[in-house]
Every structure is written in structure tokens, then in C-alpha cells.
Design an enzyme around this catalytic site. Structure first.
Site, PDB file in Angstrom:
ATOM      1  N   HIS A 164      62.611  34.797  34.564  1.00  0.00           N
ATOM      2  CA  HIS A 164      63.651  35.736  33.724  1.00  0.00           C
ATOM      3  C   HIS A 164      62.975  37.203  33.326  1.00  0.00           C
ATOM      4  O   HIS A 164      63.685  38.182  33.483  1.00  0.00           O
ATOM      5  CB  HIS A 164      63.925  35.094  32.318  1.00  0.00           C
ATOM      6  CG  HIS A 164      64.806  33.908  32.809  1.00  0.00           C
ATOM      7  ND1 HIS A 164      64.676  32.880  31.882  1.00  0.00           N
ATOM      8  CD2 HIS A 164      65.893  33.889  33.469  1.00  0.00           C
ATOM      9  CE1 HIS A 164      65.510  31.851  32.357  1.00  0.00           C
ATOM     10  NE2 HIS A 164      66.282  32.564  33.305  1.00  0.00           N
TER      11      HIS A 164
ATOM     12  N   ASP B  83      72.389  30.477  32.445  1.00  0.00           N
ATOM     13  CA  ASP B  83      71.379  29.704  31.496  1.00  0.00           C
ATOM     14  C   ASP B  83      71.068  30.538  30.244  1.00  0.00           C
ATOM     15  O   ASP B  83      70.439  30.653  29.308  1.00  0.00           O
ATOM     16  CB  ASP B  83      70.105  29.259  32.120  1.00  0.00           C
ATOM     17  CG  ASP B  83      69.411  30.358  32.890  1.00  0.00           C
ATOM     18  OD1 ASP B  83      68.847  31.290  32.151  1.00  0.00           O
ATOM     19  OD2 ASP B  83      69.039  30.123  34.058  1.00  0.00           O
TER      20      ASP B  83
ATOM     21  N   GLU C 246      79.364  34.575  35.367  1.00  0.00           N
ATOM     22  CA  GLU C 246      78.959  33.338  35.854  1.00  0.00           C
ATOM     23  C   GLU C 246      80.218  32.594  35.868  1.00  0.00           C
ATOM     24  O   GLU C 246      81.284  32.368  35.291  1.00  0.00           O
ATOM     25  CB  GLU C 246      78.134  32.765  34.671  1.00  0.00           C
ATOM     26  CG  GLU C 246      78.016  31.185  34.912  1.00  0.00           C
ATOM     27  CD  GLU C 246      77.145  30.817  36.016  1.00  0.00           C
ATOM     28  OE1 GLU C 246      77.671  29.981  36.974  1.00  0.00           O
ATOM     29  OE2 GLU C 246      76.116  31.308  36.412  1.00  0.00           O
TER      30      GLU C 246
ATOM     31  N   ASP D 257      71.271  36.907  39.460  1.00  0.00           N
ATOM     32  CA  ASP D 257      70.784  35.820  39.361  1.00  0.00           C
ATOM     33  C   ASP D 257      71.315  34.521  39.767  1.00  0.00           C
ATOM     34  O   ASP D 257      71.968  33.913  38.961  1.00  0.00           O
ATOM     35  CB  ASP D 257      70.449  35.802  37.760  1.00  0.00           C
ATOM     36  CG  ASP D 257      69.489  34.804  37.117  1.00  0.00           C
ATOM     37  OD1 ASP D 257      69.063  33.767  37.878  1.00  0.00           O
ATOM     38  OD2 ASP D 257      69.407  34.696  35.920  1.00  0.00           O
ATOM     39  N   SER D 258      71.389  34.194  40.836  1.00  0.00           N
ATOM     40  CA  SER D 258      71.848  33.340  41.602  1.00  0.00           C
ATOM     41  C   SER D 258      71.352  32.181  42.106  1.00  0.00           C
ATOM     42  O   SER D 258      69.837  32.207  41.918  1.00  0.00           O
ATOM     43  CB  SER D 258      72.664  33.583  42.788  1.00  0.00           C
ATOM     44  OG  SER D 258      71.725  34.253  43.833  1.00  0.00           O
ATOM     45  N   THR D 259      71.901  31.035  42.463  1.00  0.00           N
ATOM     46  CA  THR D 259      71.300  29.798  43.078  1.00  0.00           C
ATOM     47  C   THR D 259      70.736  30.175  44.226  1.00  0.00           C
ATOM     48  O   THR D 259      71.360  31.254  44.850  1.00  0.00           O
ATOM     49  CB  THR D 259      72.194  28.747  42.705  1.00  0.00           C
ATOM     50  OG1 THR D 259      73.488  29.021  43.615  1.00  0.00           O
ATOM     51  CG2 THR D 259      72.402  28.319  41.415  1.00  0.00           C
ATOM     52  N   ASP D 260      70.529  29.326  45.005  1.00  0.00           N
ATOM     53  CA  ASP D 260      70.174  29.338  46.597  1.00  0.00           C
ATOM     54  C   ASP D 260      71.384  29.935  47.345  1.00  0.00           C
ATOM     55  O   ASP D 260      72.506  29.551  47.025  1.00  0.00           O
ATOM     56  CB  ASP D 260      69.535  28.178  47.256  1.00  0.00           C
ATOM     57  CG  ASP D 260      68.199  27.678  46.657  1.00  0.00           C
ATOM     58  OD1 ASP D 260      67.670  28.641  45.987  1.00  0.00           O
ATOM     59  OD2 ASP D 260      67.849  26.496  46.627  1.00  0.00           O
TER      60      ASP D 260
ATOM     61  N   PRO E  52      78.756  28.206  46.157  1.00  0.00           N
ATOM     62  CA  PRO E  52      79.259  29.168  45.490  1.00  0.00           C
ATOM     63  C   PRO E  52      78.426  30.764  45.368  1.00  0.00           C
ATOM     64  O   PRO E  52      78.930  31.772  45.373  1.00  0.00           O
ATOM     65  CB  PRO E  52      79.208  28.897  43.754  1.00  0.00           C
ATOM     66  CG  PRO E  52      79.171  27.288  43.759  1.00  0.00           C
ATOM     67  CD  PRO E  52      78.243  26.961  45.172  1.00  0.00           C
TER      68      PRO E  52
END
Length: 283
Positions: free
Chosen positions: A65, A89, A109, A159-162, A166
Site C-alpha cells: 500500500h 481493501d 471497486e 490497485d488491481s488483482t492479477d 475482472p
């Protein structure tokens, strides 16, 4: 005596895995977008897992972060308007709002359940959710950026997932072009860019797409992240006009501004790439 249970994530691309010893499961649900699990670990606090992949732990999330936010915010002269794509988060939002010059920070988000579960199981990350400068939006970040007003933003943090599911559409030139259009001159885009040890080709393609979209300078900053594959992660910054070499070592900070990892020396060190990254990225 019964054996302790573990959560283990196998990472096929790097031929490695990481595991956490568990106290007990806390929550599990399938949302319209993904499967979210929360565990209490013996040594790492709470653990959030999305679609079988570790997202964060209470113990080490500050590394990610802080590096996703402070290098860019100290590089920009005065980032007033910030958008976070993903970041459910809320840890990135909390770090952004430590900067007094920020007047508005929108967190976009797609899955509201990530945020609601963070509020329940990672409340320390959600301390700034009620800040009057914060806006929580639960909509598609790709569509949001495509419709953003031109030259209306100073900083965009992805700030994403892999890059699967999505988040897949957040790693291409079309998305970066939307970001470039929405940024003012001197504005900065930051994206989590996976592991330099396992994903160097992805980092190369991201950087090329950013330049194709019109960004004048691109820098990848590596940092430790024990809970992610290989234990080493990175963020990539791209600037619309100007470079990314200099930054403010001292800003107009509030008395409550504290960090656990980031400081000026860490920032300088992250700009100095290991030789294999310099060779791969052409720096």
C-alpha cells in the site's frame, strides 16, 4: 494432537508456492465477480484470498500500500484529484489520504463485498473511508476511466488483482489511453505490475503499452512483498509530460503522517533497478 491446517497458494508460472498456518476460517462467499475467503492465521493476522490467490495479510500489506501511493504522490508537485481503480481493501485509499494536498480521492471497486469484508476483518485499512475527501464507488473501473472528463485528474492508481478475470482489461493500451486522456499535464498513472522474477515479460508489455498510449516517462519500482509469488513485487509509474526521476523528499505533511516502509531513501533505492531488470527493460 491434530496437525495445524494451512492455506497454500501454488503459483504455476514460477513453480513455487506460499503458505500460511491457520487458526481458523472466518468467512467465505462467492460474489457475482469472484470467490472471497478470509482466514485467521497464527502469525500473519488475517488473510484475504480471492479466487484462490492471496490478496493481503494484516502483517505485511503496508509494503504494497505504501509503495503504490507515496512514490507517486511525492513525485507529483501537488496531486489534488486522485482515482484508485480497484483497491477494495481500502489500504491504498488510506495512504493516499495521508497527503494533505489531496482534495478528492475516488475508489472505484467493481465488487462491493471486498470493501465490506475489509471493513469487518481489516478495519485498520478502512480508517479513512469516512474522510470527507473520500468517495467509494462500486462500478466498473474500465468504463469509469473511459468516461472520465479529459484532463481532470492528477493521479490514477490501478490497485488491481492479477490480469485475469475482472482485471484483465486493466493491462492494455486502450485502458492506458483512457487514463492518459483523463490526466492533466504532469499527471501520473501507477499500476501494480506483478513480480520482476516471474512476470518480467508482462512488465515489458505493460510499459510498451503505456508508451503507446502517450506517456512520456515510465519507471518500474520493485519492493518486497512476502505474501505474493516469489516474495518480490513491483509497481510501474507512467507520467503524462515530464519525467519520474525527481521527487519531494519533504512535503507538506500532516502531523499524523506515518509510514512503516516508505521513506526518501527507499524511494531512491527503488529507482535503482537490479541489472537483470535494467537489461530486460532497456534502461
Amino acid at each position: 494432537m491434530s496437525q495445524p491446517s494451512w492455506f497454500t497458494e501454488a503459483h504455476q508460472a514460477s513453480g513455487s508456492s506460499i503458505g500460511y498456518r491457520l487458526e481458523k476460517p472466518l468467512h467465505a462467499e462467492k460474489t457475482p465477480f469472484q470467490t472471497i475467503e478470509i482466514y485467521q492465521t497464527t502469525d500473519w493476522g488475517n488473510l484475504m484470498v480471492i479466487d484462490g490467490c492471496v490478496m493481503l495479510t494484516s502483517r505485511d500489506n503496508f509494503l504494497y500500500h505504501e509503495m503504490m501511493t507515496h512514490p507517486a504522490l511525492f513525485t507529483h508537485a501537488r496531486a489534488k484529484r486522485v482515482v484508485i481503480i480497484g483497491g477494495g481493501d481500502c489500504g491504498t485509499l488510506r495512504e493516499v489520504l495521508k497527503h494533505e494536498e489531496v482534495e478528492h480521492a475516488a475508489q472505484v471497486e467493481i465488487d462491493e463485498r471486498v470493501t465490506r469484508l475489509a471493513e469487518q476483518y481489516f478495519p485498520e485499512l478502512c480508517e479513512s473511508n469516512n474522510d470527507p475527501r473520500a468517495e467509494l464507488l462500486f462500478i466498473d473501473g474500465i468504463k469509469y476511466m473511459a468516461e472520465a472528463e479529459p484532463e481532470s485528474l492528477d493521479l490514477i492508481i490501478v490497485d488491481s488483482t492479477d490480469p485475469v478475470g475482472p482485471a484483465e482489461g486493466l493491462f492494455n493500451a486502450a485502458f492506458y489511453a483512457s487514463c492518459h486522456k483523463a490526466l492533466r499535464h504532469g499527471g501520473i498513472l501507477v499500476q501494480q505490475s506483478e513480480s520482476p522474477m516471474a512476470h518480467i515479460e508482462l512488465i515489458k508489455s505493460m510499459r510498451a503499452a503505456m508508451r503507446t498510449a502517450g506517456f512520456s516517462a515510465v519507471k518500474t519500482l520493485p519492493f518486497p512483498q512476502p505474501c505474493y509469488p516469489t516474495g518480490w513485487w513491483s509497481c510501474t509509474m507512467a507520467r503524462k509530460g515530464g519525467d519520474l526521476a525527481g521527487f519531494r523528499e519533504r512535503g507538506a505533511l500532516s502531523k499524523n503522517f506515518t509510514t512503516r516502509y516508505y521513506n526518501a531513501d527507499v524511494h531512491k533505492g527503488a529507482l535503482a533497478l537490479p541489472e537483470f531488470m535494467r537489461e530486460a527493460l532497456g534502461e
